[in-house]
Design a protein around this motif. Sequence first.
Motif, PDB file in Angstrom:
ATOM      1  N   PRO A  33     -20.445  24.479 104.321  1.00 61.67           N
ATOM      2  CA  PRO A  33     -21.081  24.817 105.602  1.00 61.67           C
ATOM      3  C   PRO A  33     -22.040  23.723 106.070  1.00 61.67           C
ATOM      4  N   GLU A  34     -21.891  23.335 107.320  1.00 61.54           N
ATOM      5  CA  GLU A  34     -22.701  22.240 107.848  1.00 61.54           C
ATOM      6  C   GLU A  34     -24.192  22.552 107.816  1.00 61.54           C
ATOM      7  N   LYS A  35     -24.552  23.830 108.045  1.00 59.72           N
ATOM      8  CA  LYS A  35     -25.966  24.197 108.112  1.00 59.72           C
ATOM      9  C   LYS A  35     -26.484  24.792 106.804  1.00 59.72           C
ATOM     10  N   SER A  36     -25.729  24.622 105.737  1.00 60.27           N
ATOM     11  CA  SER A  36     -26.163  25.159 104.443  1.00 60.27           C
ATOM     12  C   SER A  36     -27.438  24.462 103.976  1.00 60.27           C
ATOM     13  N   THR A  37     -28.339  25.231 103.391  1.00 56.65           N
ATOM     14  CA  THR A  37     -29.550  24.651 102.811  1.00 56.65           C
ATOM     15  C   THR A  37     -29.291  24.101 101.416  1.00 56.65           C
ATOM     16  N   GLU A  38     -28.137  24.427 100.841  1.00 57.24           N
ATOM     17  CA  GLU A  38     -27.756  23.905  99.517  1.00 57.24           C
ATOM     18  C   GLU A  38     -26.953  22.632  99.727  1.00 57.24           C
ATOM     19  N   ARG A  39     -27.653  21.514  99.869  1.00 52.03           N
ATOM     20  CA  ARG A  39     -26.981  20.255 100.174  1.00 52.03           C
ATOM     21  C   ARG A  39     -27.119  19.262  99.022  1.00 52.03           C
ATOM     22  N   ALA A  98     -22.284  32.196  83.920  1.00 52.29           N
ATOM     23  CA  ALA A  98     -23.148  32.777  84.949  1.00 52.29           C
ATOM     24  C   ALA A  98     -23.274  34.273  84.723  1.00 52.29           C
ATOM     25  N   ALA A  99     -24.278  34.857  85.386  1.00 53.37           N
ATOM     26  CA  ALA A  99     -24.517  36.293  85.236  1.00 53.37           C
ATOM     27  C   ALA A  99     -23.634  37.122  86.151  1.00 53.37           C
ATOM     28  N   GLN A 100     -23.315  36.579  87.330  1.00 46.89           N
ATOM     29  CA  GLN A 100     -22.633  37.398  88.330  1.00 46.89           C
ATOM     30  C   GLN A 100     -22.142  36.504  89.450  1.00 46.89           C
ATOM     31  N   ILE A 101     -21.155  36.976  90.194  1.00 49.85           N
ATOM     32  CA  ILE A 101     -20.738  36.337  91.445  1.00 49.85           C
ATOM     33  C   ILE A 101     -21.272  37.188  92.582  1.00 49.85           C
ATOM     34  N   VAL A 102     -22.051  36.565  93.476  1.00 54.62           N
ATOM     35  CA  VAL A 102     -22.711  37.309  94.544  1.00 54.62           C
ATOM     36  C   VAL A 102     -22.360  36.707  95.903  1.00 54.62           C
ATOM     37  N   PHE A 103     -22.490  37.512  96.931  1.00 59.59           N
ATOM     38  CA  PHE A 103     -22.244  37.068  98.306  1.00 59.59           C
ATOM     39  C   PHE A 103     -23.246  36.000  98.714  1.00 59.59           C
ATOM     40  N   SER A 104     -22.787  34.979  99.431  1.00 61.54           N
ATOM     41  CA  SER A 104     -23.680  33.939  99.943  1.00 61.54           C
ATOM     42  C   SER A 104     -23.006  33.197 101.082  1.00 61.54           C
ATOM     43  N   GLN A 105     -23.745  33.000 102.173  1.00 66.59           N
ATOM     44  CA  GLN A 105     -23.229  32.250 103.310  1.00 66.59           C
ATOM     45  C   GLN A 105     -23.519  30.761 103.193  1.00 66.59           C
ATOM     46  N   MET A 106     -24.224  30.360 102.108  1.00 70.08           N
ATOM     47  CA  MET A 106     -24.564  28.959 101.928  1.00 70.08           C
ATOM     48  C   MET A 106     -23.405  28.156 101.336  1.00 70.08           C
ATOM     49  N   TRP A 107     -22.337  28.866 100.950  1.00 70.29           N
ATOM     50  CA  TRP A 107     -21.197  28.204 100.301  1.00 70.29           C
ATOM     51  C   TRP A 107     -19.930  28.593 101.042  1.00 70.29           C
ATOM     52  N   SER A 108     -19.018  27.646 101.189  1.00 69.30           N
ATOM     53  CA  SER A 108     -17.826  27.933 101.981  1.00 69.30           C
ATOM     54  C   SER A 108     -16.885  28.905 101.274  1.00 69.30           C
ATOM     55  N   ALA A 109     -17.085  29.136  99.967  1.00 68.47           N
ATOM     56  CA  ALA A 109     -16.303  30.167  99.277  1.00 68.47           C
ATOM     57  C   ALA A 109     -16.733  31.563  99.705  1.00 68.47           C
ATOM     58  N   GLY A 110     -17.883  31.686 100.365  1.00 64.42           N
ATOM     59  CA  GLY A 110     -18.378  32.989 100.794  1.00 64.42           C
ATOM     60  C   GLY A 110     -19.140  33.720  99.707  1.00 64.42           C
ATOM     61  N   CYS A 111     -19.232  33.132  98.540  1.00 60.70           N
ATOM     62  CA  CYS A 111     -19.972  33.718  97.430  1.00 60.70           C
ATOM     63  C   CYS A 111     -20.375  32.585  96.497  1.00 60.70           C
ATOM     64  N   THR A 112     -21.206  32.908  95.515  1.00 66.90           N
ATOM     65  CA  THR A 112     -21.670  31.877  94.595  1.00 66.90           C
ATOM     66  C   THR A 112     -22.020  32.519  93.264  1.00 66.90           C
ATOM     67  N   LEU A 113     -22.339  31.694  92.295  1.00 68.42           N
ATOM     68  CA  LEU A 113     -22.721  32.172  90.967  1.00 68.42           C
ATOM     69  C   LEU A 113     -24.209  32.460  90.926  1.00 68.42           C
ATOM     70  N   ARG A 114     -24.585  33.567  90.309  1.00 73.18           N
ATOM     71  CA  ARG A 114     -25.994  33.878  90.081  1.00 73.18           C
ATOM     72  C   ARG A 114     -26.369  33.406  88.678  1.00 73.18           C
ATOM     73  N   PHE A 115     -27.433  32.623  88.604  1.00 74.07           N
ATOM     74  CA  PHE A 115     -27.941  32.047  87.355  1.00 74.07           C
ATOM     75  C   PHE A 115     -26.870  31.259  86.603  1.00 74.07           C
ATOM     76  N   PRO A 116     -26.239  30.267  87.261  1.00 73.69           N
ATOM     77  CA  PRO A 116     -25.224  29.473  86.553  1.00 73.69           C
ATOM     78  C   PRO A 116     -25.867  28.480  85.597  1.00 73.69           C
ATOM     79  N   ARG A 117     -25.185  28.188  84.509  1.00 73.22           N
ATOM     80  CA  ARG A 117     -25.640  27.119  83.618  1.00 73.22           C
ATOM     81  C   ARG A 117     -24.448  26.439  82.965  1.00 73.22           C
ATOM     82  N   PHE A 118     -24.613  25.165  82.762  1.00 69.61           N
ATOM     83  CA  PHE A 118     -23.583  24.318  82.170  1.00 69.61           C
ATOM     84  C   PHE A 118     -23.335  24.709  80.716  1.00 69.61           C
ATOM     85  N   ILE A 119     -22.052  24.737  80.332  1.00 71.32           N
ATOM     86  CA  ILE A 119     -21.686  25.006  78.946  1.00 71.32           C
ATOM     87  C   ILE A 119     -21.159  23.739  78.274  1.00 71.32           C
ATOM     88  N   LYS A 120     -20.132  23.115  78.890  1.00 64.75           N
ATOM     89  CA  LYS A 120     -19.580  21.910  78.274  1.00 64.75           C
ATOM     90  C   LYS A 120     -18.672  21.188  79.264  1.00 64.75           C
TER      91      LYS A 120
END
Length: 898
Positions: free
Chosen positions: A507-513, A531-553
């Motif tokens: 999204p062009e106007k996303s604050t997650e840049r 991650a803990a959960q997949i939640v709705f979000s307009q900041m990502w073009s997928a329409g949702c995002t990961l809640r509390f994501p962290r790198f594993i490997k």
Amino acid sequence: MNDINELRGNEEKKRLLRKYLHQWRTTYQKDFYSAMRLLLPQLDKTRYFLKESKLSRAYREVLGLSMSSEDGHHLEKWKLPSKSNTKSTGDFAMIVYETVFPRSTVTTPTKTVEDVNQLLDELGRIENTSTHANQVAIFRRVVDAYTPMEQRWLVRIILRDLKIGLSDNSIFDVYHPDARDMYSVSSNLKFVCDSLMDESKRIRDMPIKLFQSFKPQLGTRGMASMMESVKHNGVFYIEEKIDGERIQMHYDQSQQLFKWYSRKAKDYTYLYGDRPSETPKLASFVANCLDARNLILDGEMVAYDPNLDMVLPFGTLKSSARNQDATGPRPCFMVFDIVFCNDTPLPDYPLRERLQLLKKVVKENHGYLHLLPREEKSTEADVLQALGDMVQKRMEGIVLKDPSSRYEPGQRNKSWVKIKPEYYGTLGENCDLLVVGGKYGTGRRSNQLAQFICAVRDNRVRDSVKFTSFSMIGTGYTMDQIKEFNTLLRDIQTYNPQRLPDWFDHPEKSTERPDVLVNDFRDGIVIEVKAAQIVFSQMWSAGCTLRFPRFIKFRHDKTWEDVMTFTDVYKTRKDSDSKRSEIASKTDWLESNKKRPRLQVAKRASSSHSIISTQQGADTENILTKTHLFALLVFYVINGEDGVVEKSALEMLIKEQGGEFVQSDVTAKYVIAGKQNIRANSIINKGKRDVIKPQWVLDCVEAKEILPLMPKYMLYTSSQTKGEFLTKMDKYNDSYTQDATQDSLEDIWAGIPSACNQKTLRSVQRKYFDSIPIPGMFFLGMTLYFDTEWATAPTTPAERVAYTNDLDTIRRLKTSVIFYGGSLTSDLDDPRLSHIVLIDNQFERAKTLMASLCPQAQPHVPYIVSSLWVKRCVDNHTVVDELEFDARVPTKYLAATT
């Protein structure tokens, strides 16, 4: 290529390619490989060691352009607009064309497809030590002999991105109906072209050949209930899901020759050995275990430690393979299928028969070669039991297989279903994502990329490769892993939301840049994310995002083709929400994310009575829905507010905004009342429901969004909502997010709480820090139990010293957990329990804990980790992967095949 590029529509492009192919076959006796190599440069294995920067430098030297000239500067800074703003931007091949065109004296094409192939082969043979001078010499000949248009397409071939609007599969389909399937079993473009020269000849069975890599069959993600799809005659197989690297072993007895290939067709023979005589590589330990003229085995390569008699974590495999110490960790091949034996391909044989053959021709060698055990089961209860057993053993999960299934190279179907246990605070399945860019860090991470934007493949787009933004990760990796990220992400461009590459959507106007993006999605990095959960979000073009994501490997064994798709994301979200709804009362976190129950319409007995007129709902039969502001929300409007709005007008407004209203609070999410009366007081006296003033509804409509509840909107506030208000404002209603003045601060200073509880912190994290942890609070949301029951009363001075040291270690670690936002518990039945910490790998104690904590029906499983995990988290100021520090029970699946 140019003609195809100028056409619109996939079918028109394919029609033109089909015509060209027919002319080629008529003229050149059907061999199309030399042209196919140019049409699918991304599948050609030739390496040119050339990207835009080196090509720019070569062209500037050949054309005699200085960096101070407009064309020279534009070639070097091809992502930026030209000084005159009259030339292309962001398309390097087109910029080369525009630069060469006014300087070229070549107007007539004279070079053939074969000439181009010879040129590419020459580029591929250039040694890295003398790369630049030889490359410049080649491009000097190119400028002298090729037209500007030909050079444009030559550059795109070298960069492996034609941009002609035809996908790999579309080109394969034009060439031959079986080409796509054959490439999936061979990963060899020349082999596909040679085998399918005759377009009229169909190949029913894609041949698997010895010493020719193929794409292995993959399993689909699923749940226990999917066991019906893998049943045959009422039974199915259950295997352990191994956390290793997928490897296929090819062996020919007459030549005494081995070949080892990864799922990406990478040749790892140099690691595992090609001859039985190549001691101490793996081939030398398995040759005597094979009783067949030749065969191909499919399995997982893992790292095995003979001292602990256990399999080590995934990331240690390559170092183990290079280890020359016979007593140290080494590679071990876990075989679960055979696809070729004694010159016979086996994919069409049912799995049951392939496994019977496997037992006859392969003998185990402990710690080097093992046949993966499996059990024959028939019910969902068996699946849950097996999953519980895997959890107790701290293994990755299970795989369900259909005994009658054939082996389908390159396919992911429901004859193999993989199921993972759901550990505390995570989705049931980790996510494989593509890192396509990043943001620069601060503090210890300054001057380097420290947060990374991840994307999933948009499989809704059929004829081109497209990725859609999904999440930003900023935690879970060590400082060494950050360095690896920055080493891998070198071919990057500055992020410009108005000039995104064709393959990426955000999204062009996303604050997650991000600050930068990779130039080519093929240069992205595949990583595994928890991650803990997949939640709705307009900041990502997928329409949702990961809640509390962290790198594993890092997943260097996978490519961009293997990452999650758009469909996978929504299936995982649906499955996760389904599980979460069953256990929503377990913790405060789950309580705040309950799914709203479906409205049930009660059956009514016939009656002539009706509701009094003041409580009848407004007639909404002719009211049209204008917006979906209140979609899926149900209101109970008791009365309006004098001088502001009437009950009927408020109900009609709710209906216009997509909401529903009822005449009871039983199924309503919001109770609205502008003044107290007998009905409002009845709800207030129960103390469980908020009663909200009508002004809140009016303000929501005006703002065109659901506004957060505030004290000024409340006719009555329940104790629960009062607690939520305290996370947003203090008890004097002073907002945490609005500016304060000196006078207001002086008035409220005495009321500021001296400590902040876990619930408040989790609320702040959910609201403001979904992508990164609250600084210094990386244990937030975790509840740890430090186990001390292993300790025995010391009797000697040495035992007393060791005992005291262990207790001191635990005391320091507990302090660190609290300091960095975590909680402690002394109750193993605490529903918030996320981690059990052992002072060391106390295997016997770990077995006892696993048996007592992992009943089959338990929805969330706490991690059991060594104390080193806590220390490593503190050292790196992030939560690192627990499974690397798991208190594993040795050798639970290295037994002989069941």
